[in-house]
Design a protein around this motif. Structure first.
Motif, mmCIF file in Angstrom:
data_model
loop_
_atom_site.group_PDB
_atom_site.id
_atom_site.type_symbol
_atom_site.label_atom_id
_atom_site.label_comp_id
_atom_site.label_asym_id
_atom_site.label_seq_id
_atom_site.Cartn_x
_atom_site.Cartn_y
_atom_site.Cartn_z
ATOM 1 N N GLU A 94 32.163 32.537 42.874
ATOM 2 C CA GLU A 94 31.461 33.817 43.016
ATOM 3 C C GLU A 94 31.945 34.572 44.246
ATOM 4 O O GLU A 94 32.178 35.789 44.192
ATOM 5 C CB GLU A 94 29.956 33.561 43.110
ATOM 6 C CG GLU A 94 29.112 34.822 43.160
ATOM 7 C CD GLU A 94 27.632 34.505 43.217
ATOM 8 O OE1 GLU A 94 26.852 35.128 42.474
ATOM 9 O OE2 GLU A 94 27.240 33.624 44.026
ATOM 10 N N GLN A 100 33.794 42.039 40.082
ATOM 11 C CA GLN A 100 33.705 41.679 38.673
ATOM 12 C C GLN A 100 33.731 42.954 37.836
ATOM 13 O O GLN A 100 32.712 43.615 37.649
ATOM 14 C CB GLN A 100 32.426 40.889 38.414
ATOM 15 C CG GLN A 100 32.393 39.530 39.100
ATOM 16 C CD GLN A 100 33.202 38.484 38.347
ATOM 17 O OE1 GLN A 100 33.077 38.323 37.149
ATOM 18 N NE2 GLN A 100 34.033 37.754 39.074
ATOM 19 N N VAL A 132 36.897 38.773 35.750
ATOM 20 C CA VAL A 132 35.796 38.897 34.800
ATOM 21 C C VAL A 132 35.527 37.487 34.278
ATOM 22 O O VAL A 132 36.040 36.511 34.830
ATOM 23 C CB VAL A 132 36.110 39.885 33.649
ATOM 24 C CG1 VAL A 132 36.118 41.319 34.166
ATOM 25 C CG2 VAL A 132 37.431 39.559 32.967
ATOM 26 N N CYS A 133 34.750 37.375 33.232
ATOM 27 C CA CYS A 133 34.258 36.057 32.822
ATOM 28 C C CYS A 133 35.361 35.029 32.614
ATOM 29 O O CYS A 133 35.209 33.862 32.998
ATOM 30 C CB CYS A 133 33.390 36.187 31.581
ATOM 31 S SG CYS A 133 34.229 36.847 30.105
ATOM 32 N N ASP A 136 36.622 33.719 35.997
ATOM 33 C CA ASP A 136 35.580 32.890 36.601
ATOM 34 C C ASP A 136 35.532 31.515 35.938
ATOM 35 O O ASP A 136 35.494 30.484 36.611
ATOM 36 C CB ASP A 136 34.195 33.542 36.418
ATOM 37 C CG ASP A 136 34.116 34.957 36.949
ATOM 38 O OD1 ASP A 136 34.824 35.263 37.925
ATOM 39 O OD2 ASP A 136 33.335 35.747 36.391
ATOM 40 N N HIS A 169 32.643 36.662 25.310
ATOM 41 C CA HIS A 169 32.282 36.137 26.624
ATOM 42 C C HIS A 169 32.873 34.741 26.793
ATOM 43 O O HIS A 169 33.102 34.022 25.806
ATOM 44 C CB HIS A 169 30.759 36.079 26.762
ATOM 45 C CG HIS A 169 30.284 35.748 28.135
ATOM 46 N ND1 HIS A 169 30.706 36.420 29.258
ATOM 47 C CD2 HIS A 169 29.422 34.784 28.587
ATOM 48 C CE1 HIS A 169 30.125 35.923 30.333
ATOM 49 N NE2 HIS A 169 29.344 34.914 29.953
ATOM 50 N N ALA A 187 29.864 35.405 35.832
ATOM 51 C CA ALA A 187 29.775 36.801 35.381
ATOM 52 C C ALA A 187 28.343 37.205 35.048
ATOM 53 O O ALA A 187 27.919 38.332 35.338
ATOM 54 C CB ALA A 187 30.682 37.022 34.174
ATOM 55 N N LYS A 188 27.590 36.302 34.439
ATOM 56 C CA LYS A 188 26.193 36.592 34.086
ATOM 57 C C LYS A 188 25.210 35.991 35.083
ATOM 58 O O LYS A 188 23.995 35.982 34.855
ATOM 59 C CB LYS A 188 25.896 36.100 32.664
ATOM 60 C CG LYS A 188 26.584 36.951 31.601
ATOM 61 C CD LYS A 188 26.087 36.620 30.200
ATOM 62 C CE LYS A 188 26.677 37.560 29.168
ATOM 63 N NZ LYS A 188 26.212 38.945 29.329
#
Length: 211
Positions: A94, A100, A132-133, A136, A169, A187-188
């Protein structure tokens, strides 16, 4: 309805460019990363044409630095604690990619001219603090692989992805030695047990074989 066929569609799209050796798919000399494979040493391809992300810890100064950071975060009273590792990995990733944004990622890819399935090291995104996801999830999975390699943990980490009509995702999934499943989704902004993901950020993290 969530679709788990992104890798299948990717292979169909790149059928003339993917070679199969001993049952393993290879793209330009590297094995193709999927939800049942390791990530270190492989290349991660999209359902649609985009950058081909190379994960190579041995050649990566940035990933080596990040692993050391994660180990420090997992350390308590001078020792790396197993119970701290998931959170340490999540926090390290993170902090490493705070920007992001799909727009930032597309601009970076365009800058290097690396769309259309051209290979690019994961390091480039870490160097620019952009992701982005998928970036990550690859990074979280790689760090957990390293902790396992050094015998700090015994579980299995994988990158998972699926899609729905509102988009696709990717995230990192970790199954510990007691078969408990954890999700690391920078990401979430979720880290925790599979069954505890709050509805407000809820994605369909369950694999088809989880039901």
């Amino acid at each position: 309805m969530f679709d788990w066929e992104k890798t299948k569609f990717m292979k169909k799209r790149l059928i003339d460019k993917i070679a199969v050796k001993n049952g393993t798919d290879y793209y330009q000399g590297r094995f193709v990363i999927n939800r049942d494979s390791l990530v270190d040493g492989g290349v991660y391809l999209g359902q649609g044409s985009r950058e081909a992300i190379v994960v190579d810890f041995r050649r990566s100064k940035k990933l080596k630095e990040l692993y050391e950071i994660a180990k420090i975060k997992a350390t308590e009273n001078g020792k790396i604690k197993k119970q701290n590792i998931l959170q340490a990995v999540y926090n390290s990733v993170e902090e490493a990619m705070p920007k992001q944004s799909e727009v930032f990622v597309k601009n970076l890819i365009n800058k290097y001219g690396l769309g259309q399935d051209k290979k690019i090291a994961l390091d480039v995104f870490l160097d620019n603090k952009i992701g982005v996801c998928r970036h990550d999830a690859l990074t979280c999975t790689l760090l957990l692989e390293l902790f396992k390699k050094e015998k700090f943990i015994k579980g299995e980490s994988n990158i998972n992805r699926n899609s729905a009509k509102f988009g696709g995702h990717a995230w990192c999934r970790y199954k510990n030695s007691d078969c408990e499943i954890f999700i690391l989704d920078v990401a979430k902004k979720y880290i925790g047990r599979l069954e505890n993901a709050p509805k407000k950020v809820r994605w369909c993290y369950e694999r088809p074989d989880d039901f």
